[in-house]
Design a protein around this motif. Structure first.
Motif, mmCIF file in Angstrom:
data_model
loop_
_atom_site.group_PDB
_atom_site.id
_atom_site.type_symbol
_atom_site.label_atom_id
_atom_site.label_comp_id
_atom_site.label_asym_id
_atom_site.label_seq_id
_atom_site.Cartn_x
_atom_site.Cartn_y
_atom_site.Cartn_z
ATOM 1 N N ILE A 11 -3.862 31.222 26.139
ATOM 2 C CA ILE A 11 -3.566 30.276 27.205
ATOM 3 C C ILE A 11 -4.880 29.907 27.879
ATOM 4 C CG2 ILE A 11 -1.199 31.078 27.588
ATOM 5 C CD1 ILE A 11 -2.180 32.654 29.994
ATOM 6 N N THR A 12 -4.922 28.754 28.518
ATOM 7 C CA THR A 12 -6.113 28.318 29.247
ATOM 8 C C THR A 12 -5.717 27.943 30.658
ATOM 9 O OG1 THR A 12 -7.127 27.492 27.221
ATOM 10 C CG2 THR A 12 -8.025 26.677 29.295
ATOM 11 N N GLY A 13 -6.398 28.538 31.622
ATOM 12 C CA GLY A 13 -6.179 28.218 33.030
ATOM 13 C C GLY A 13 -7.362 27.455 33.579
ATOM 14 N N SER A 14 -7.136 26.672 34.621
ATOM 15 C CA SER A 14 -8.232 25.935 35.241
ATOM 16 C C SER A 14 -8.151 26.058 36.756
ATOM 17 C CB SER A 14 -8.213 24.466 34.817
ATOM 18 O OG SER A 14 -7.034 23.841 35.261
ATOM 19 N N SER A 15 -9.302 25.886 37.388
ATOM 20 C CA SER A 15 -9.379 25.989 38.845
ATOM 21 C C SER A 15 -10.633 25.278 39.344
ATOM 22 C CB SER A 15 -9.426 27.453 39.284
ATOM 23 O OG SER A 15 -9.716 27.563 40.665
ATOM 24 N N ALA A 26 -3.651 31.034 35.345
ATOM 25 C CA ALA A 26 -3.080 31.085 33.994
ATOM 26 C C ALA A 26 -2.045 32.199 33.879
ATOM 27 C CB ALA A 26 -4.186 31.277 32.959
ATOM 28 N N ILE A 27 -2.381 33.379 34.379
ATOM 29 C CA ILE A 27 -1.463 34.513 34.281
ATOM 30 C C ILE A 27 -0.236 34.307 35.157
ATOM 31 C CG2 ILE A 27 -1.200 36.982 34.790
ATOM 32 C CD1 ILE A 27 -4.082 37.303 33.756
ATOM 33 N N ASP A 28 -0.433 33.757 36.352
ATOM 34 C CA ASP A 28 0.699 33.483 37.245
ATOM 35 C C ASP A 28 1.683 32.510 36.592
ATOM 36 O OD1 ASP A 28 2.077 33.589 39.863
ATOM 37 O OD2 ASP A 28 1.437 31.487 39.981
ATOM 38 N N LYS A 29 1.173 31.440 36.025
ATOM 39 C CA LYS A 29 2.040 30.442 35.371
ATOM 40 C C LYS A 29 2.740 31.034 34.148
ATOM 41 C CE LYS A 29 3.243 26.049 34.817
ATOM 42 N NZ LYS A 29 3.800 25.184 35.826
ATOM 43 N N ALA A 30 2.002 31.775 33.317
ATOM 44 C CA ALA A 30 2.585 32.373 32.106
ATOM 45 C C ALA A 30 3.675 33.380 32.466
ATOM 46 C CB ALA A 30 1.502 33.036 31.267
ATOM 47 N N SER A 31 3.476 34.124 33.547
ATOM 48 C CA SER A 31 4.452 35.156 33.921
ATOM 49 C C SER A 31 5.777 34.570 34.394
ATOM 50 C CB SER A 31 3.873 36.077 34.993
ATOM 51 O OG SER A 31 3.743 35.389 36.220
ATOM 52 N N LYS A 32 5.802 33.281 34.676
ATOM 53 C CA LYS A 32 7.052 32.634 35.100
ATOM 54 C C LYS A 32 7.973 32.325 33.924
ATOM 55 C CE LYS A 32 5.546 30.859 39.448
ATOM 56 N NZ LYS A 32 4.313 30.537 39.958
ATOM 57 N N THR A 33 7.392 32.229 32.721
ATOM 58 C CA THR A 33 8.215 31.891 31.553
ATOM 59 C C THR A 33 8.163 32.929 30.438
ATOM 60 O OG1 THR A 33 6.428 30.567 30.600
ATOM 61 C CG2 THR A 33 8.042 29.409 31.973
ATOM 62 N N LEU A 34 7.235 33.863 30.513
ATOM 63 C CA LEU A 34 7.092 34.887 29.479
ATOM 64 C C LEU A 34 7.362 36.265 30.073
ATOM 65 C CD1 LEU A 34 3.756 33.584 27.927
ATOM 66 C CD2 LEU A 34 6.041 33.304 26.965
ATOM 67 N N ARG A 35 7.973 37.134 29.271
ATOM 68 C CA ARG A 35 8.259 38.502 29.726
ATOM 69 C C ARG A 35 7.275 39.485 29.120
ATOM 70 N NH1 ARG A 35 13.964 37.443 28.047
ATOM 71 N NH2 ARG A 35 13.376 38.752 26.301
#
Length: 69
Positions: A11-15, A26-35
């Motif tokens: 995954i790629t996050g940006s800021s 990136a981790i916050d967004k991924a944790s909303k849809t992935l377990r």
């Protein structure tokens, strides 16, 4: 103790703030849809320069998800 098996994804996050913030986003967004997110590894860090200043950061991560038993 049971043995675990992991699936890895990228995954790629940006800021606009920092590379650390890009990782957190990136981790916050991924944790909303992935377990079962268990670990991450930074693969690449890059950014965009505008008028001699850092405009934003992009960080690509390899993320490990523990597969359910």
């Amino acid at each position: 103790m049971s043995e675990h098996v992991y699936k890895t994804i990228e995954i790629t996050g940006s800021s606009q703030k920092s590379s650390d913030d890009a990782i957190r986003c990136a981790i916050d967004k991924a944790s909303k849809t992935l377990r079962n997110l268990c670990w991450f590894q930074v693969i690449e860090t890059r950014g965009h320069i505008d008028n001699g200043q850092i405009a934003h950061w992009q960080v690509t991560l390899k993320v490990g998800l523990r597969l359910e038993d």
